[in-house]
Design an enzyme around this catalytic site. Structure first.
Site, PDB file in Angstrom:
ATOM      1  N   CYS A 114       1.111   3.982   0.759  1.00  0.00           N
ATOM      2  CA  CYS A 114       1.985   4.432  -0.335  1.00  0.00           C
ATOM      3  C   CYS A 114       2.663   5.769  -0.036  1.00  0.00           C
ATOM      4  O   CYS A 114       3.692   6.086  -0.619  1.00  0.00           O
ATOM      5  CB  CYS A 114       1.197   4.538  -1.639  1.00  0.00           C
ATOM      6  SG  CYS A 114       0.491   2.960  -2.125  1.00  0.00           S
ATOM      7  N   HIS A 250       5.529   8.766  -6.626  1.00  0.00           N
ATOM      8  CA  HIS A 250       5.058   7.419  -6.300  1.00  0.00           C
ATOM      9  C   HIS A 250       4.653   6.740  -7.611  1.00  0.00           C
ATOM     10  O   HIS A 250       3.984   7.334  -8.451  1.00  0.00           O
ATOM     11  CB  HIS A 250       3.856   7.513  -5.358  1.00  0.00           C
ATOM     12  CG  HIS A 250       3.189   6.195  -5.133  1.00  0.00           C
ATOM     13  ND1 HIS A 250       3.896   5.069  -4.790  1.00  0.00           N
ATOM     14  CD2 HIS A 250       1.885   5.817  -5.209  1.00  0.00           C
ATOM     15  CE1 HIS A 250       3.052   4.054  -4.662  1.00  0.00           C
ATOM     16  NE2 HIS A 250       1.834   4.482  -4.924  1.00  0.00           N
ATOM     17  N   ASN A 280       3.729  -1.084  -8.621  1.00  0.00           N
ATOM     18  CA  ASN A 280       3.497  -0.240  -7.449  1.00  0.00           C
ATOM     19  C   ASN A 280       4.046  -0.966  -6.208  1.00  0.00           C
ATOM     20  O   ASN A 280       3.500  -1.983  -5.801  1.00  0.00           O
ATOM     21  CB  ASN A 280       1.989   0.013  -7.321  1.00  0.00           C
ATOM     22  CG  ASN A 280       1.634   0.919  -6.154  1.00  0.00           C
ATOM     23  OD1 ASN A 280       2.458   1.166  -5.274  1.00  0.00           O
ATOM     24  ND2 ASN A 280       0.413   1.396  -6.138  1.00  0.00           N
TER      25      ASN A 280
END
Ligand code: UT7
Length: 323
Positions: A114, A250, A280
């Site tokens: 990520c 994020h 996500n």
């Protein structure tokens, strides 16, 4: 004047197939209410059979090149952040290069899950400021749907597919007020490998594997690490959170975004939130959120932005830029 990497274009790509929480609840034991309350997620996009990490990345790059008003052939560096490459090798970046019709440039992938886009951004920024490159495509692209365990409700509801890209160009910039990346800070702590990982790989099981996560533990680390690295990168640029126009985080969980903003004393209205629409998307989430806010007119030239991410490894990082 000083040489800086300036973001001259952003782009994004999402698979057309959009899945709601209610649709997921038909496949796994979950509910729209649980997902919205615990994560803020309402929808995610899922790649179709003909879509891959490199095809999504290529679409995002075309959009970013168009926004920048430049030809693909003027790019001399492509760095693609992903945990879901088309193949174990070659690097998906080289597939993007070919799809864009670029015969010769530097092209490679970066694996920091990520946080991958932040890692790729720092690599490209460093190469531009050292003179090794002039114009770079920095990409975050993922097809996490391919590595999800669709029987595991604790993870499969959280992720989506997509890609985002920026064009970075080396420009002489005013030291105090000029555009460009002002500071980046990256971290990794491999002691936390077992809190968020994929249970396969070419050198272990010989299989691709599925995502495994101890969500509550990841959550706890995320808030602490993200607030700290944002402070650190702002301090490195000689700034404080009071100077920030927009935070582009994020997009893992709306509660993480709220808690991090509170910890830094930031107005939540300055935080770009797309987790409700995209879920996500790992390395793609920061450039996707950035492109969303640029295209809808919130982020304007000259705004001070902070990008941040944290993910498996653990890895985490932040970047401060004058857009
Ligand atoms: O991108 C990399 C970074 N990743 C992250 O930042 C993720 C960080 N973690 C999180 O976002 C949250 O921890 C989650 C959203 C993953 C989970 O939220 P939580 O509030 O920490 O829930 P939990 O894992 O502690 O689970 C609470 C309950 C459990 O039931 P019991 O044991 O209390 O009876 C789970 O079994 O919720 C249950 N549960 C679900 N229920 C309905 C877990 N997943 C689901 C689900 N639907 N999808």
């Amino acid at each position: 004047m000083t040489l800086r990497s300036v973001i001259i274009g952003t782009g994004a790509a999402l698979p057309p197939h959009r899945v709601s929480n209610a649709e997921l609840a038909e496949r796994v034991d979950t509910s729209d209410e649980w997902i919205v309350e615990r994560t803020g997620i309402r929808f995610r996009h899922i790649a179709g059979p003909d879509e891959t990490t490199s095809t999504l990345a290529t679409r995002a790059c075309r959009a970013a090149l168009e926004a920048a008003g430049i030809e693909a052939t003027s790019i001399d560096l492509i760095v693609l952040a992903t945990a879901t490459p088309d193949q174990t090798f070659p690097a998906s970046a080289t597939r993007v290069q070919t799809a864009l019709g670029i015969d010769d440039c530097v092209a490679f992938d970066v694996a920091a899950v990520c946080s991958g886009f932040l890692y790729a951004l720092q690599v490209c920024d460093s190469m531009i400021r050292s003179g090794a490159a002039k114009r770079a495509l920095v990409i975050g692209s993922e097809t996490f749907s391919r590595i999800l365990d669709w029987e595991d409700r604790a993870t499969c509801v959280l992720f989506g597919d997509g890609a985002g890209a920026v064009v970075l160009e080396g420009q002489e910039s005013d030291e105090a007020t000029g555009r460009g990346i002002l500071a980046t800070r990256l971290h990794a702590d491999g002691r936390h490998n077992d809190l968020l990982y994929v249970d396969g790989g070419p050198s272990t099981t010989g299989t691709v594997g599925k995502v495994r996560m101890k969500g509550r533990e990841v959550f706890r680390h995320a808030v602490v690490n993200l607030a700290a690295v944002m402070d650190e990168s702002l301090a490195a640029a000689g700034l404080t959170s009071a100077d920030v126009d927009w935070v582009v985080p994020h997009q893992a969980n709306a509660r993480i975004l709220d808690a991090t903003a509170r910890k830094l004393g930031l107005d939540p209205a300055k935080v770009i939130v797309t987790v409700d629409q995209h879920a996500n998307t790992s390395a793609a989430s920061v450039p996707l959120a950035l492109d969303t806010a640029v295209k809808d007119g919130r982020i304007k030239q000259g705004d001070l932005i902070v990008l941040e991410a944290m993910g498996g490894g653990f890895t985490w990082g932040a970047a401060v830029a004058r857009f």
